[in-house]
Structure formats: C-alpha cells, structure tokens
Design a protein around this motif. Structure first.
Motif, PDB file in Angstrom:
ATOM      1  N   ALA A 157      13.123   2.837  -2.770  1.00 26.93           N
ATOM      2  CA  ALA A 157      12.145   3.889  -3.226  1.00 26.93           C
ATOM      3  C   ALA A 157      11.180   3.074  -4.415  1.00 26.93           C
ATOM      4  N   ASP A 158      12.046   2.418  -5.430  1.00 26.66           N
ATOM      5  CA  ASP A 158      11.151   1.566  -6.469  1.00 26.66           C
ATOM      6  C   ASP A 158      10.595   0.165  -5.724  1.00 26.66           C
ATOM      7  N   ALA A 159      11.267  -0.356  -4.741  1.00 29.45           N
ATOM      8  CA  ALA A 159      10.840  -1.289  -4.022  1.00 29.45           C
ATOM      9  C   ALA A 159       9.258  -1.005  -3.410  1.00 29.45           C
ATOM     10  N   LEU A 160       9.629   0.216  -2.674  1.00 34.45           N
ATOM     11  CA  LEU A 160       8.397   0.657  -1.813  1.00 34.45           C
ATOM     12  C   LEU A 160       7.142   1.022  -2.719  1.00 34.45           C
ATOM     13  N   ALA A 161       7.465   1.887  -3.698  1.00 35.52           N
ATOM     14  CA  ALA A 161       6.512   2.134  -4.826  1.00 35.52           C
ATOM     15  C   ALA A 161       5.744   0.720  -5.497  1.00 35.52           C
ATOM     16  N   ASP A 162       6.829  -0.151  -5.758  1.00 35.09           N
ATOM     17  CA  ASP A 162       6.238  -1.477  -6.211  1.00 35.09           C
ATOM     18  C   ASP A 162       5.220  -2.023  -5.405  1.00 35.09           C
ATOM     19  N   GLY A 163       5.587  -2.011  -4.006  1.00 32.91           N
ATOM     20  CA  GLY A 163       4.917  -2.747  -2.855  1.00 32.91           C
ATOM     21  C   GLY A 163       3.509  -1.926  -2.842  1.00 32.91           C
ATOM     22  N   PHE A 164       3.803  -0.749  -2.903  1.00 31.20           N
ATOM     23  CA  PHE A 164       2.391   0.029  -2.556  1.00 31.20           C
ATOM     24  C   PHE A 164       1.366  -0.288  -3.720  1.00 31.20           C
ATOM     25  N   GLU A 165       1.895  -0.353  -4.972  1.00 28.44           N
ATOM     26  CA  GLU A 165       1.218  -0.619  -6.267  1.00 28.44           C
ATOM     27  C   GLU A 165       0.292  -2.176  -6.022  1.00 28.44           C
ATOM     28  N   LEU A 166       1.282  -3.083  -5.619  1.00 25.34           N
ATOM     29  CA  LEU A 166       1.005  -4.392  -5.399  1.00 25.34           C
ATOM     30  C   LEU A 166      -0.412  -4.440  -4.347  1.00 25.34           C
ATOM     31  N   ALA A 167      -0.031  -3.495  -3.271  1.00 24.34           N
ATOM     32  CA  ALA A 167      -0.961  -3.630  -2.215  1.00 24.34           C
ATOM     33  C   ALA A 167      -2.185  -2.994  -2.788  1.00 24.34           C
ATOM     34  N   PHE A 168      -2.318  -1.926  -3.482  1.00 25.53           N
ATOM     35  CA  PHE A 168      -3.478  -1.256  -4.118  1.00 25.53           C
ATOM     36  C   PHE A 168      -4.254  -2.634  -5.130  1.00 25.53           C
ATOM     37  N   GLU A 169      -3.369  -3.304  -5.900  1.00 24.24           N
ATOM     38  CA  GLU A 169      -3.995  -4.428  -6.550  1.00 24.24           C
ATOM     39  C   GLU A 169      -4.567  -5.468  -6.024  1.00 24.24           C
ATOM     40  N   LEU A 170      -4.125  -5.924  -4.823  1.00 23.88           N
ATOM     41  CA  LEU A 170      -4.752  -6.982  -3.990  1.00 23.88           C
ATOM     42  C   LEU A 170      -6.006  -6.081  -3.330  1.00 23.88           C
ATOM     43  N   ILE A 171      -6.061  -4.975  -2.783  1.00 31.01           N
ATOM     44  CA  ILE A 171      -7.209  -4.676  -2.409  1.00 31.01           C
ATOM     45  C   ILE A 171      -8.413  -4.388  -3.473  1.00 31.01           C
ATOM     46  N   ARG A 172      -7.917  -4.143  -4.712  1.00 31.84           N
ATOM     47  CA  ARG A 172      -8.925  -3.905  -6.035  1.00 31.84           C
ATOM     48  C   ARG A 172      -9.367  -5.546  -6.112  1.00 31.84           C
ATOM     49  N   CYS A 173      -8.445  -6.389  -5.964  1.00 29.51           N
ATOM     50  CA  CYS A 173      -8.923  -7.703  -6.293  1.00 29.51           C
ATOM     51  C   CYS A 173     -10.194  -8.168  -5.119  1.00 29.51           C
ATOM     52  N   VAL A 174      -9.684  -7.654  -4.066  1.00 33.61           N
ATOM     53  CA  VAL A 174     -10.642  -8.236  -2.921  1.00 33.61           C
ATOM     54  C   VAL A 174     -11.727  -7.472  -2.940  1.00 33.61           C
ATOM     55  N   LEU A 175     -11.645  -5.999  -2.879  1.00 35.61           N
ATOM     56  CA  LEU A 175     -12.779  -4.811  -3.074  1.00 35.61           C
ATOM     57  C   LEU A 175     -12.808  -4.233  -4.303  1.00 35.61           C
ATOM     58  N   PRO A 176     -13.243  -4.748  -5.247  1.00 31.23           N
ATOM     59  CA  PRO A 176     -13.386  -4.307  -6.584  1.00 31.23           C
ATOM     60  C   PRO A 176     -14.125  -2.792  -6.611  1.00 31.23           C
ATOM     61  N   ASP A 177     -15.073  -2.786  -5.685  1.00 28.69           N
ATOM     62  CA  ASP A 177     -16.046  -1.594  -5.910  1.00 28.69           C
ATOM     63  C   ASP A 177     -15.370  -0.330  -5.058  1.00 28.69           C
ATOM     64  N   LEU A 178     -14.357  -0.569  -4.170  1.00 28.11           N
ATOM     65  CA  LEU A 178     -13.785   0.371  -3.485  1.00 28.11           C
ATOM     66  C   LEU A 178     -13.072   1.464  -4.328  1.00 28.11           C
ATOM     67  N   ASP A 179     -13.179   2.904  -3.840  1.00 30.78           N
ATOM     68  CA  ASP A 179     -12.639   3.706  -4.488  1.00 30.78           C
ATOM     69  C   ASP A 179     -11.300   4.143  -3.940  1.00 30.78           C
ATOM     70  N   LEU A 180     -10.265   3.823  -4.585  1.00 36.85           N
ATOM     71  CA  LEU A 180      -8.802   3.863  -4.098  1.00 36.85           C
ATOM     72  C   LEU A 180      -8.216   5.374  -4.627  1.00 36.85           C
ATOM     73  N   THR A 181      -8.955   6.117  -5.264  1.00 34.29           N
ATOM     74  CA  THR A 181      -8.271   7.524  -5.739  1.00 34.29           C
ATOM     75  C   THR A 181      -7.795   8.317  -4.939  1.00 34.29           C
ATOM     76  N   GLN A 182      -8.283   8.205  -3.611  1.00 35.46           N
ATOM     77  CA  GLN A 182      -8.003   9.200  -2.657  1.00 35.46           C
ATOM     78  C   GLN A 182      -6.694   8.905  -1.747  1.00 35.46           C
ATOM     79  N   PHE A 183      -6.127   7.775  -2.357  1.00 37.12           N
ATOM     80  CA  PHE A 183      -5.164   7.345  -1.820  1.00 37.12           C
ATOM     81  C   PHE A 183      -3.882   7.271  -2.660  1.00 37.12           C
ATOM     82  N   SER A 184      -2.573   7.650  -1.945  1.00 32.23           N
ATOM     83  CA  SER A 184      -1.495   7.600  -2.615  1.00 32.23           C
ATOM     84  C   SER A 184      -0.406   7.195  -1.845  1.00 32.23           C
TER      85      SER A 184
END
Length: 193
Positions: A152-179
């Motif tokens: 579960a920790d690895a999944l959560a860490d992976g999800f956070e890593l994916a969000f960080e990657l998307i923020r790097c590629v698409l910094p203007d995208l609103d990711l608050t609606q995703f969890s």
C-alpha cells in the motif's frame, strides 16, 4: 463364585465320605454282634430256657433289620458321595474355563491399552504439529499484513510519483480532483464514498 461352590462341594464330599466310613464301621460292629449273638444263641440252645432263646432271636432279627437299614443308608451315602464328586469335578472344569476366559480378557485388555497408548501418542504428536502450524499461520498472517502495508505504501508512493511526473510535464493542469481513492467505472471517474 465358582470357587466358593467348588469348596462347598468339596466339604460335602468330605462329610459324606466320613459318614460312609462311620456307617461301614457300625455295620461291621453289628455283624460282629450278630455273629456273637448267633454263637451265644447256639450255645444257649442247649443250656437256657425257651424264653431266653426267643429273646435272642428277636434281638438277632432287630440287629439284622438295623444292619439292613444301615446298608441302605451306606448305599445312599455312596450315591450322594459320587454325585457330589461329579459336581465338584464339573465345578472345577467351569472354574478352569472361567480362568481361561479371564486370561483371554486380560490379553485383550493389554492389547487395547497398547493401542490406547499409541493413539494418545499420535494425538500428542498431532497436537504438537497443530500448534506448530498455528504458530506458522500467525507468522504468515503477520508477514502478509506487513507486505500489504508495504504494498500500500509502495502504491501510494507510486501514485504520488506519477502526480509529480504529470506536474512536471503539465504544470498548469489542476490535479486536485484526483486521488488514489478514486475509481474508474465504465470510463468514468468515481469519487470515494
């Protein structure tokens, strides 16, 4: 029970045997008395009066009757003695049979006791194995829970890593609606309930 009956029969046999010996002795005494009276009678025939002869004859007849009665009693006692001896023999045979059956039961009991000890040993061994399996099960459940937490920790860490990657590629995208708790059903995003 059989032993007591055999002892009683043995005592009866002994008693009848003694009675028979006493009667045989008495019969011999009576026969001796008869012979003595007979010789007295013969001696008295020439020298005593007719009344004394009649009394002696009467006495001889009485002695013969008593002797006959004692012979019958002796015969009856001999029959009783034989019957008692047969009963004692039969009682002895029954006792031997009962002792033989008792020995067989003792052997069966010893075999059953041996089997019971084997079963008890098997139960103890199986109980030890069961306890070892339960301990192993508890250890595996604890390990599984730990692995679930790590996963579960690895999944959560992976999800956070994916969000960080998307923020790097698409910094203007609103990711608050995703969890991580949102679900995708039929191509639609379903929020957690």
């Amino acid at each position: 029970m059989h032993l007591a009956k055999q002892i009683v029969l043995s005592l009866e046999f002994s008693t009848h045997h003694r009675k028979q010996l006493v009667l045989e002795k008495r019969v011999k005494e009576l026969e001796h008395d008869k012979e003595s009276l007979q010789s007295d009678f013969e001696a008295a025939q020439g020298s005593i009066a007719l009344i004394e002869v009649v009394e002696l004859r009467s006495r001889i007849i009485n002695l013969e009757a008593e002797s006959s009665s004692l012979r019958q009693l002796n015969s009856q006692l001999a029959g009783d003695l034989k019957s008692t001896k047969e009963e004692a023999t039969n009682g002895g045979k029954k006792l031997e049979k009962a002792l033989s059956e008792l020995s067989a039961v003792k052997v069966e009991l010893a075999e059953a006791k041996g089997k019971l000890e084997e079963v008890a040993s098997s139960i103890a061994s199986l109980t030890t194995e069961k306890n070892a399996y339960e301990t192993s099960k508890q250890e595996l459940e604890a390990e599984n829970a730990e692995l679930m937490n790590v996963g579960a920790d690895a999944l959560a860490d992976g999800f956070e890593l994916a969000f960080e990657l998307i923020r790097c590629v698409l910094p203007d995208l609103d990711l608050t609606q995703f969890s991580i708790y949102h679900k995708v059903v039929d191509g639609k995003l379903i929020p957690p309930s």
